[in-house]
Design a protein around this motif. Structure first.
Motif, PDB file in Angstrom:
ATOM      1  N   PHE A 171       3.365 -87.612  58.646  1.00  0.00           N
ATOM      2  CA  PHE A 171       2.394 -88.264  59.329  1.00  0.00           C
ATOM      3  C   PHE A 171       1.578 -87.181  60.430  1.00  0.00           C
ATOM      4  O   PHE A 171       0.675 -87.430  60.991  1.00  0.00           O
ATOM      5  CB  PHE A 171       2.929 -89.301  60.588  1.00  0.00           C
ATOM      6  N   LEU A 172       2.163 -86.040  60.490  1.00  0.00           N
ATOM      7  CA  LEU A 172       1.496 -84.904  61.238  1.00  0.00           C
ATOM      8  C   LEU A 172       0.086 -84.579  60.615  1.00  0.00           C
ATOM      9  O   LEU A 172      -0.924 -84.498  61.374  1.00  0.00           O
ATOM     10  CB  LEU A 172       2.352 -83.764  61.502  1.00  0.00           C
ATOM     11  N   PRO A 173       0.009 -84.302  59.423  1.00  0.00           N
ATOM     12  CA  PRO A 173      -1.312 -84.153  58.913  1.00  0.00           C
ATOM     13  C   PRO A 173      -2.353 -85.032  58.892  1.00  0.00           C
ATOM     14  O   PRO A 173      -3.479 -84.967  59.275  1.00  0.00           O
ATOM     15  CB  PRO A 173      -1.292 -83.854  57.206  1.00  0.00           C
ATOM     16  N   ILE A 174      -2.042 -86.515  58.844  1.00  0.00           N
ATOM     17  CA  ILE A 174      -2.741 -87.800  59.164  1.00  0.00           C
ATOM     18  C   ILE A 174      -3.352 -87.635  60.533  1.00  0.00           C
ATOM     19  O   ILE A 174      -4.329 -88.044  60.690  1.00  0.00           O
ATOM     20  CB  ILE A 174      -1.903 -89.085  58.893  1.00  0.00           C
ATOM     21  N   GLY A 206      -5.948 -85.231  61.009  1.00  0.00           N
ATOM     22  CA  GLY A 206      -7.158 -85.380  60.600  1.00  0.00           C
ATOM     23  C   GLY A 206      -7.821 -86.571  61.463  1.00  0.00           C
ATOM     24  O   GLY A 206      -9.021 -86.504  61.732  1.00  0.00           O
ATOM     25  N   LEU A 207      -7.100 -87.365  61.719  1.00  0.00           N
ATOM     26  CA  LEU A 207      -7.562 -88.470  62.618  1.00  0.00           C
ATOM     27  C   LEU A 207      -7.990 -88.210  64.075  1.00  0.00           C
ATOM     28  O   LEU A 207      -8.953 -88.514  64.695  1.00  0.00           O
ATOM     29  CB  LEU A 207      -6.561 -89.825  62.837  1.00  0.00           C
ATOM     30  N   VAL A 233      -9.807 -97.793  62.568  1.00  0.00           N
ATOM     31  CA  VAL A 233      -9.465 -96.430  63.012  1.00  0.00           C
ATOM     32  C   VAL A 233      -8.633 -96.257  64.182  1.00  0.00           C
ATOM     33  O   VAL A 233      -7.703 -95.568  64.506  1.00  0.00           O
ATOM     34  CB  VAL A 233     -10.931 -95.389  63.297  1.00  0.00           C
ATOM     35  N   LEU A 234      -9.041 -96.939  65.200  1.00  0.00           N
ATOM     36  CA  LEU A 234      -8.000 -97.053  66.459  1.00  0.00           C
ATOM     37  C   LEU A 234      -6.679 -97.327  66.290  1.00  0.00           C
ATOM     38  O   LEU A 234      -6.015 -96.608  66.686  1.00  0.00           O
ATOM     39  CB  LEU A 234      -8.750 -97.825  67.330  1.00  0.00           C
ATOM     40  N   GLN A 235      -6.446 -98.337  65.299  1.00  0.00           N
ATOM     41  CA  GLN A 235      -5.044 -98.700  64.943  1.00  0.00           C
ATOM     42  C   GLN A 235      -4.614 -97.684  64.132  1.00  0.00           C
ATOM     43  O   GLN A 235      -3.134 -97.449  64.426  1.00  0.00           O
ATOM     44  CB  GLN A 235      -5.205-100.084  64.071  1.00  0.00           C
ATOM     45  N   GLN A 236      -4.987 -97.131  63.183  1.00  0.00           N
ATOM     46  CA  GLN A 236      -4.581 -95.975  62.465  1.00  0.00           C
ATOM     47  C   GLN A 236      -4.177 -94.931  63.349  1.00  0.00           C
ATOM     48  O   GLN A 236      -2.975 -94.035  63.278  1.00  0.00           O
ATOM     49  CB  GLN A 236      -5.253 -95.436  61.578  1.00  0.00           C
ATOM     50  N   ILE A 237      -4.958 -94.418  64.126  1.00  0.00           N
ATOM     51  CA  ILE A 237      -4.868 -93.488  65.027  1.00  0.00           C
ATOM     52  C   ILE A 237      -3.222 -93.742  66.191  1.00  0.00           C
ATOM     53  O   ILE A 237      -2.444 -92.864  66.252  1.00  0.00           O
ATOM     54  CB  ILE A 237      -5.899 -93.144  66.023  1.00  0.00           C
ATOM     55  N   VAL A 238      -3.525 -94.812  66.611  1.00  0.00           N
ATOM     56  CA  VAL A 238      -2.312 -95.173  67.548  1.00  0.00           C
ATOM     57  C   VAL A 238      -0.932 -95.285  66.608  1.00  0.00           C
ATOM     58  O   VAL A 238       0.237 -94.727  67.301  1.00  0.00           O
ATOM     59  CB  VAL A 238      -2.431 -96.523  68.143  1.00  0.00           C
ATOM     60  N   ARG A 239      -1.014 -95.765  65.567  1.00  0.00           N
ATOM     61  CA  ARG A 239       0.293 -95.935  64.712  1.00  0.00           C
ATOM     62  C   ARG A 239       0.637 -94.519  64.436  1.00  0.00           C
ATOM     63  O   ARG A 239       1.769 -94.073  64.496  1.00  0.00           O
ATOM     64  CB  ARG A 239       0.192 -96.708  63.638  1.00  0.00           C
TER      65      ARG A 239
END
Length: 333
Positions: free
Chosen positions: A147-150, A153-154, A279-285
């Protein structure tokens, strides 16, 4: 504690191959978490589109997203159940290996205070806690790797931080700072807990031993002696409860506040309306996954305290065994 299982050919299939199987399954579960995080982005974007432009999203399209989640979640459940079943057998084999080793030397260990408890109870608890903490730690590392690379990027979507301004990959640094702060805080606040837990095991063992003697000897476990031993148990527990109280204040205050940190960091970006709900949900998770990985010690501190206590007891047990062996060698010489 370790060589009886991991350095014993008898237990090779369970100790080495079993560990590799558990690690492989853990990595696969992390990959499923990544897929679920991607699913959240597409799903919430669909919801935003449906709510913002009524009639543009068909029910079949919405249902397809739900079925996709069901498929991923179903696989996750099957893997979690099967690996949980295997891990329980794994822990019992480890306990069996320790039990067999200690019982081979029982004649040298039986006179040690709490010997029966250490063989019967501490081996079980030690194997279970080490396996659980080990898997949790490896999962934290694997989650961080995934998740760190994700999150990196986000973070490109974040326009600026409140009170600071633009910062490249800001969310990654905030997650690290937040987790390190919490870890240091709880380590300082809970520094006395391992010693108190160890003392707790000692007074419990003394109380239990006297009661066991009293089962066969009516002159043992008399009311004054038992009352004095139980008084020691009560004093140590009350002292332990006091220290855990302020430890819990620090722990739960930090964990509750950390939930809102990513939203505060994303405040200017949300207000500017430059990201979608998905995108907000992806960032928060993703932020939560990365932060949780760095918070391994925060979440596991109480269990680590218990493990340290058990380790000290078994270590003293084995040191006595080594001492007896050294004395025997000196006598033969």
């Amino acid at each position: 504690m370790f060589k009886s299982f991991f350095l014993n050919k008898k237990w090779f299939a369970w100790s080495i191959a079993g560990s590799l199987l558990i690690l492989s399954a853990t990595w696969y579960k992390v990959q499923l978490d990544v897929k679920i995080n991607e699913w959240f982005g597409a799903f919430y974007n669909t919801i935003q589109e449906a709510l913002g432009k009524p009639g543009t999203v068909e029910f079949t399209e919405f249902l397809a997203h739900c079925l996709t989640f069901a498929k991923i979640a179903g696989i996750y459940i099957v893997v979690a159940v099967l690996i949980g079943f295997f891990a329980r057998h794994y822990v019992f084999r480890w306990r069996t290996a320790m039990n067999d080793y200690y019982m081979q030397h029982w004649s040298k260990l039986r006179h040690i205070e709490g010997a029966a408890q250490r063989v019967q109870e501490d081996t079980m608890r030690f194997a279970g806690i080490v396996e659980g903490l080990g898997v949790a730690f490896i999962r934290s590392v694997m989650t961080l790797v995934a998740f760190l690379p994700i999150l990196w990027g986000l973070s490109d979507h974040v326009t600026e931080l409140p009170w600071i301004g633009p910062v490249d990959q800001a969310l990654v640094f905030i997650a690290i700072i937040s987790a390190v702060t919490g870890t240091v805080l709880l380590a300082v606040v809970g520094v006395k807990l391992p010693g108190l837990e160890f003392n707790n095991q000692k007074v419990e063992a003394a109380y239990r031993k006297e009661l066991v003697y009293g089962e066969d000897d009516h002159q043992r476990a008399d009311p004054p002696t038992v009352a004095d031993l139980f008084s020691n148990v009560r004093k140590n527990y009350f002292r332990l409860y006091l220290h855990y109280m302020y430890f819990d204040v620090a722990k739960w205050s930090y964990l509750q506040f950390s939930v809102i940190i990513p939203y505060i960091a994303l405040g200017p970006t949300i207000v500017a309306g430059v990201i979608t709900l998905g995108v907000l949900q992806q960032i928060v998770r993703a932020f939560g996954k990365v932060e949780d990985s760095f918070q391994f010690l925060v979440h596991s501190w109480s269990t680590i305290v218990e493990l340290i206590s058990i380790y000290k007891r078994l270590k003293a047990f084995e040191q006595q065994l080594n001492l007896n062996d050294d004395l025997a060698l000196q006598g033969s010489a």
